[in-house]
Design a protein around this motif. Sequence first.
Motif, mmCIF file in Angstrom:
data_model
loop_
_atom_site.group_PDB
_atom_site.id
_atom_site.type_symbol
_atom_site.label_atom_id
_atom_site.label_comp_id
_atom_site.label_asym_id
_atom_site.label_seq_id
_atom_site.Cartn_x
_atom_site.Cartn_y
_atom_site.Cartn_z
ATOM 1 N N ILE A 266 30.754 -49.194 11.297
ATOM 2 C CA ILE A 266 29.893 -49.292 10.113
ATOM 3 C C ILE A 266 29.416 -47.913 9.683
ATOM 4 C CG2 ILE A 266 27.669 -50.160 9.269
ATOM 5 C CD1 ILE A 266 28.171 -52.612 11.178
ATOM 6 N N ILE A 267 28.935 -47.142 10.641
ATOM 7 C CA ILE A 267 28.446 -45.798 10.331
ATOM 8 C C ILE A 267 29.574 -44.928 9.787
ATOM 9 C CG2 ILE A 267 27.558 -43.668 11.393
ATOM 10 C CD1 ILE A 267 25.892 -45.487 13.231
ATOM 11 N N TYR A 268 30.763 -45.046 10.362
ATOM 12 C CA TYR A 268 31.922 -44.269 9.907
ATOM 13 C C TYR A 268 32.205 -44.522 8.428
ATOM 14 C CZ TYR A 268 36.793 -42.773 9.433
ATOM 15 O OH TYR A 268 37.946 -42.172 9.011
ATOM 16 N N TYR A 269 32.283 -45.787 8.039
ATOM 17 C CA TYR A 269 32.612 -46.104 6.650
ATOM 18 C C TYR A 269 31.506 -45.656 5.684
ATOM 19 C CZ TYR A 269 36.611 -48.673 8.400
ATOM 20 O OH TYR A 269 37.783 -49.010 9.009
ATOM 21 N N ILE A 270 30.267 -45.814 6.079
ATOM 22 C CA ILE A 270 29.156 -45.382 5.223
ATOM 23 C C ILE A 270 29.207 -43.874 5.008
ATOM 24 C CG2 ILE A 270 26.643 -45.094 5.117
ATOM 25 C CD1 ILE A 270 26.443 -47.873 6.517
ATOM 26 N N PHE A 271 29.337 -43.129 6.100
ATOM 27 C CA PHE A 271 29.345 -41.675 5.976
ATOM 28 C C PHE A 271 30.614 -41.163 5.306
ATOM 29 C CE2 PHE A 271 25.689 -41.820 8.714
ATOM 30 C CZ PHE A 271 24.972 -40.699 8.353
ATOM 31 N N MET A 272 31.732 -41.842 5.522
ATOM 32 C CA MET A 272 32.979 -41.416 4.877
ATOM 33 C C MET A 272 32.861 -41.549 3.354
ATOM 34 S SD MET A 272 35.835 -40.018 5.546
ATOM 35 C CE MET A 272 36.410 -40.309 7.183
ATOM 36 N N MET A 273 32.223 -42.623 2.893
ATOM 37 C CA MET A 273 32.004 -42.765 1.445
ATOM 38 C C MET A 273 31.131 -41.628 0.931
ATOM 39 S SD MET A 273 31.616 -46.846 0.636
ATOM 40 C CE MET A 273 30.273 -47.120 1.762
ATOM 41 N N GLY A 274 30.107 -41.270 1.706
ATOM 42 C CA GLY A 274 29.217 -40.191 1.301
ATOM 43 C C GLY A 274 29.920 -38.860 1.161
ATOM 44 N N VAL A 275 30.906 -38.603 2.006
ATOM 45 C CA VAL A 275 31.661 -37.349 1.927
ATOM 46 C C VAL A 275 32.298 -37.200 0.551
ATOM 47 C CG1 VAL A 275 33.814 -36.251 2.723
ATOM 48 C CG2 VAL A 275 32.120 -36.989 4.370
ATOM 49 N N PHE A 276 32.820 -38.290 0.016
ATOM 50 C CA PHE A 276 33.504 -38.213 -1.272
ATOM 51 C C PHE A 276 32.567 -38.382 -2.462
ATOM 52 C CE2 PHE A 276 36.800 -39.147 1.822
ATOM 53 C CZ PHE A 276 37.706 -38.148 1.514
ATOM 54 N N ILE A 277 31.329 -38.779 -2.200
ATOM 55 C CA ILE A 277 30.338 -38.921 -3.269
ATOM 56 C C ILE A 277 29.533 -37.635 -3.448
ATOM 57 C CG2 ILE A 277 28.211 -40.106 -3.942
ATOM 58 C CD1 ILE A 277 29.387 -42.641 -2.604
ATOM 59 N N PHE A 278 29.029 -37.074 -2.347
ATOM 60 C CA PHE A 278 28.156 -35.905 -2.431
ATOM 61 C C PHE A 278 28.951 -34.632 -2.714
ATOM 62 C CE2 PHE A 278 25.492 -38.626 0.411
ATOM 63 C CZ PHE A 278 24.474 -38.833 -0.509
ATOM 64 N N PRO A 279 28.391 -33.776 -3.557
ATOM 65 C CA PRO A 279 29.100 -32.534 -3.895
ATOM 66 C C PRO A 279 29.037 -31.501 -2.763
ATOM 67 C CG PRO A 279 26.963 -32.588 -4.988
ATOM 68 C CD PRO A 279 27.133 -33.912 -4.297
ATOM 69 N N THR A 280 30.032 -30.644 -2.747
ATOM 70 C CA THR A 280 30.051 -29.509 -1.828
ATOM 71 C C THR A 280 30.370 -28.254 -2.623
ATOM 72 O OG1 THR A 280 32.396 -29.816 -1.331
ATOM 73 C CG2 THR A 280 30.835 -30.868 0.157
ATOM 74 N N ASN A 281 29.924 -27.146 -2.128
ATOM 75 C CA ASN A 281 30.213 -25.845 -2.722
ATOM 76 C C ASN A 281 30.724 -24.938 -1.623
ATOM 77 O OD1 ASN A 281 29.040 -26.492 -5.351
ATOM 78 N ND2 ASN A 281 27.105 -26.502 -4.251
ATOM 79 N N TYR A 282 31.247 -23.819 -2.020
ATOM 80 C CA TYR A 282 31.665 -22.852 -1.017
ATOM 81 C C TYR A 282 31.263 -21.455 -1.465
ATOM 82 C CZ TYR A 282 35.579 -21.579 -4.027
ATOM 83 O OH TYR A 282 36.332 -21.146 -5.074
ATOM 84 N N PHE A 283 31.089 -20.597 -0.500
ATOM 85 C CA PHE A 283 30.782 -19.194 -0.750
ATOM 86 C C PHE A 283 31.936 -18.374 -0.201
ATOM 87 C CE2 PHE A 283 29.353 -15.132 0.941
ATOM 88 C CZ PHE A 283 28.812 -14.557 -0.200
ATOM 89 N N TYR A 284 32.398 -17.422 -1.010
ATOM 90 C CA TYR A 284 33.435 -16.492 -0.566
ATOM 91 C C TYR A 284 33.064 -15.116 -1.082
ATOM 92 C CZ TYR A 284 37.994 -14.229 -0.145
ATOM 93 O OH TYR A 284 39.008 -13.356 0.163
ATOM 94 N N ASP A 285 32.917 -14.167 -0.171
ATOM 95 C CA ASP A 285 32.470 -12.826 -0.554
ATOM 96 C C ASP A 285 33.612 -11.904 -0.975
ATOM 97 O OD1 ASP A 285 33.694 -12.166 1.832
ATOM 98 O OD2 ASP A 285 31.986 -11.041 2.630
ATOM 99 N N GLY A 286 34.843 -12.411 -0.991
ATOM 100 C CA GLY A 286 35.982 -11.590 -1.371
ATOM 101 C C GLY A 286 36.639 -10.915 -0.176
ATOM 102 N N ASN A 287 35.997 -10.935 0.965
ATOM 103 C CA ASN A 287 36.566 -10.337 2.169
ATOM 104 C C ASN A 287 36.913 -11.437 3.175
ATOM 105 O OD1 ASN A 287 36.369 -7.619 1.338
ATOM 106 N ND2 ASN A 287 34.194 -7.652 1.765
#
Length: 181
Positions: A101-122
């Motif tokens: 149950i927890i797996y399916y709930i959290f897996m849905m959240g992964v695809f719902i909630f936004p993510t960002n990334y930081f890259y400094d160029g190096n």
Amino acid sequence: MLFIFSLIYILLISFIYFSKEKIDNSDNRLYKIIIIVNVIGIIIDIIQYLFIKHEANPFLISIFNKLYLAFIITWITIFAHYVINRGDEHIKNKFKNILKIIYYIFMMGVFIFPTNYFYDGNNIIYSYGPGIQWVSGFIITDITIMLISMTLDLYVYKNYNKRKYIPLYIYVGLGLIVTII
């Protein structure tokens, strides 16, 4: 570069493991799945790294970021099943259903909630945002379930083979510390 060595290492482990005869039991089946999921996860991580490094389409990077988070959730869940599988039958049945149950709930959240990334160029690259926090919450939840499962097996169901849990307690405890930090 570390993930290239990780891929080589896991491929060597895979070759050695899959080339030998094994007893067909649930521990070995779970270990096979963990190895396969690890290979897939490292490949996803390498692709994500290359996309970020070469400034690919942000949507494509986001997809691979979410796939990597899904890999983390899947790996932790399989490992939790492995830990729970070592315990008493009462514990196995109760906690495996909770994990699903927890797996399916959290897996849905992964695809719902936004993510960002930081890259400094190096060489500094990292992800952040609600999706990452969501996965951290999942890891803490699963680790808590593993600790409760092991503790119940040792003290409530009187499984006195404590030595088999020492490495698991250390690994799970260190994983919890890393997740919190």
